[in-house]
Each structure stands twice: as C-alpha cells, then as structure tokens.
Design a protein around this motif. Structure first.
Motif, mmCIF file in Angstrom:
data_model
loop_
_atom_site.group_PDB
_atom_site.id
_atom_site.type_symbol
_atom_site.label_atom_id
_atom_site.label_comp_id
_atom_site.label_asym_id
_atom_site.label_seq_id
_atom_site.Cartn_x
_atom_site.Cartn_y
_atom_site.Cartn_z
ATOM 1 N N LEU A 33 -31.902 20.678 66.483
ATOM 2 C CA LEU A 33 -31.281 21.297 65.307
ATOM 3 C C LEU A 33 -31.272 20.338 64.121
ATOM 4 O O LEU A 33 -31.628 20.711 62.996
ATOM 5 C CB LEU A 33 -29.853 21.735 65.632
ATOM 6 C CG LEU A 33 -29.681 23.036 66.411
ATOM 7 C CD1 LEU A 33 -28.238 23.173 66.887
ATOM 8 C CD2 LEU A 33 -30.071 24.230 65.538
ATOM 9 N N GLY A 82 -34.998 20.977 62.800
ATOM 10 C CA GLY A 82 -34.568 22.184 62.112
ATOM 11 C C GLY A 82 -34.049 21.886 60.725
ATOM 12 O O GLY A 82 -34.784 21.926 59.734
ATOM 13 N N ILE A 125 -35.949 27.245 66.587
ATOM 14 C CA ILE A 125 -34.881 27.023 65.613
ATOM 15 C C ILE A 125 -35.329 27.431 64.213
ATOM 16 O O ILE A 125 -34.575 28.042 63.448
ATOM 17 C CB ILE A 125 -34.452 25.539 65.634
ATOM 18 C CG1 ILE A 125 -33.730 25.223 66.949
ATOM 19 C CG2 ILE A 125 -33.553 25.209 64.439
ATOM 20 C CD1 ILE A 125 -33.516 23.743 67.183
#
Length: 298
Positions: free
Chosen positions: A75, A79, A196
C-alpha cells in the motif's frame, strides 16, 4: 575492474536513472498516458520482470504472520507512493520533483522519531527545519504558468507526500527486507501493487491508444518500467554488496543535479530563483539531518 568500482558505477547508474526519470516520465504525461494508467504499466511490468528473475533466487514462502505487513508495504510503497508521485509530476515540473524527492531522508528521520521513538539530535532538528522550509518554499512560491504543469503547488505537495509514503514504507519494510530474498520480496510487493492500483488506474490504462503512441513515448514507457522500476533496484542491491549503506545513501545528493541538468538540456524545464534557493535549502537540510548518522556507520 574491481567489484567496488563496479558497485560505484552501479550506484551512479541508479542515481542517474532516477534523476532523468523526472523528465522522461513527465514527457509522456498527460498527452499520451495518464498518471494512474502509467503506474499500472509500471507495476505490471515490474511484477512480470521480478517473477522472471525470481527463478534464479531461493524458493521462499511468505509466513502467514507477515501477510499483513506485506500488504501494508505494498500500500505504502507500490500504491500510495507511486500514485501520488506520478500525479504530482503530471501537475508540476521535473526540477521541482527532482528536488522534493530528496526530502525522503528527512521524512524517514521524522517518522522514525514518531513511530519507533528514535532520538533526534539538535543538528538533525535544524536540518529537518531547513529542509522543510525549502520544500514548503517550492509548494507555496513555486507556481509558474505552464501548459504542461496545470497545478504546480498541488503537484509539489503530492510529490512531498510521495516522500512521506516512501519513508513510511522503508520503516515498515525493514524487517521483511532482512528476512526475505529481494526477488521474493519484490515479486510479491509488485503483484499486490497491481491489485492496489487497479481501482484508480484501470480506466486510464484501457484509455491508452497504443496504435497512436509515437515511438518516443513508447521508449519512455519502456525506460520507466525496465530502467526506473527494475534496473535501479538491481543496481542498488549490487552496490550494497560492496558499499556501506551510508556510502550509497550519499548519492541522494547527486540525483537533483542529474535531474536539473537533464531537464534543462532537453528544454523541459528552466531554473528560477525560487527553485535554486529551495534546492539549496533542501540539500543543506538533508545533509545536516543525515550527517551524524552516516558518520557513525562509516
């Protein structure tokens, strides 16, 4: 040629690629590829490459207790970090981004003090303050009128947030990097990154008109996937086998030089008094904030 000399060349190569990437990636966005669609190409391409080279590494499985940490790393690192950087770059300029990304050591220091209670010495506090003043100067006073940079203050802010997310990633990933082989770690990280980034990047990915892309744009996309995303990591891994981490980290000071020179040479950006002053403050701040810790490792 000795391995140490090769390692130095590898570190210079990685820094050079990072520096010129600001201009090359900027040249593709947004006319040919939108930022989030570009990130989808980047994570998909890197995942394929790391799965391919992982056959040369050990066969490892991720422990169940590390699943959550791996997702958090993806993440932060694959991401939020990449998405805000490319969106910020699309809104801002190559010189601004090449200067602002060097704030990462300062952000890491701040987050280390908050998350793991690392003590910050007075010299480091001064460095943090000077570096952040430089970064804020670019955000607040770095506005220009440019057709290819529609919202420079917002873009600069997003690039600074990239440093925050990447710094958080470095702290969270520390235990996993020490535990797993780099190929194992990166192939799973980029694979998770695909899922993601998919909600934000899918629409922009399918909007790419491949048949209408000029050859220069195609080569730029290939450069970002293979060079910026894949080769730089391999170069840094090799460099770390021969150089101290403190020595390798010192190359962060060179990245803005390559970035600025390449942007000016290709006519993609120009220097202003605000950019020069901000760059000096950021680099001085990074130097003061990291000087003590580097000397201890040496």
């Amino acid at each position: 040629m000795s391995k140490r000399t090769l390692a130095i060349f590898a570190a210079i190569g990685a820094t050079t690629i990072y520096g010129i990437n600001h201009t090359i990636a900027k040249g593709v966005m947004p006319d040919h590829v939108q930022p989030f669609g570009f990130i989808m190409l980047r994570v998909i391409g890197a995942a394929v490459l790391f799965w391919a080279v992982s056959i040369f590494g050990p066969k490892e499985k991720i422990d169940k207790k590390d699943y959550l940490r791996m997702v958090v790393c993806a993440l932060l690192g694959m991401g939020f970090n990449m998405l805000v950087f490319f969106k910020g770059l699309a809104l801002s300029t190559p010189i601004n981004s090449s200067v602002l990304v060097t704030t990462t050591p300062i952000i890491v220091l701040i987050l280390s003090a908050i998350l793991i209670k690392e003590k910050i010495l007075p010299q480091k506090i001064v460095g943090i303050a000077i570096g952040l003043i430089g970064a804020l100067g670019l955000i607040l006073f770095g506005a220009e009128i440019r057709q290819d940079a529609p919202n420079i203050p917002l873009g600069n802010f997003l690039i600074l947030m990239n440093s925050v997310f990447y710094g958080s990633y470095l702290i969270v990933a520390k235990t996993l990097i020490a535990k797993y082989h780099p190929f194992t770690f990166m192939k799973w990280l980029f694979t998770l990154g695909i899922f993601i980034c998919l909600p934000l990047g899918y629409q922009e990915l399918i909007e790419i008109r491949w048949g209408q892309l000029p050859l220069g744009a195609l080569w730029s996309i290939i450069f970002v996937i293979i060079g910026t995303t894949f080769c730089t990591y391999l170069f840094n891994i090799f460099a770390l086998t021969q150089l101290k981490a403190s020595t390798l980290s010192a190359f962060v000071y060179v990245q803005p030089l390559f970035g600025i020179l390449f942007a000016i040479a290709t006519g993609q950006d120009r220097l202003t008094s605000v950019k020069i002053l901000a760059a000096c403050l950021v680099l001085l701040g990074v130097y003061l904030a990291s000087r003590r810790s580097q000397s201890r490792v040496s």
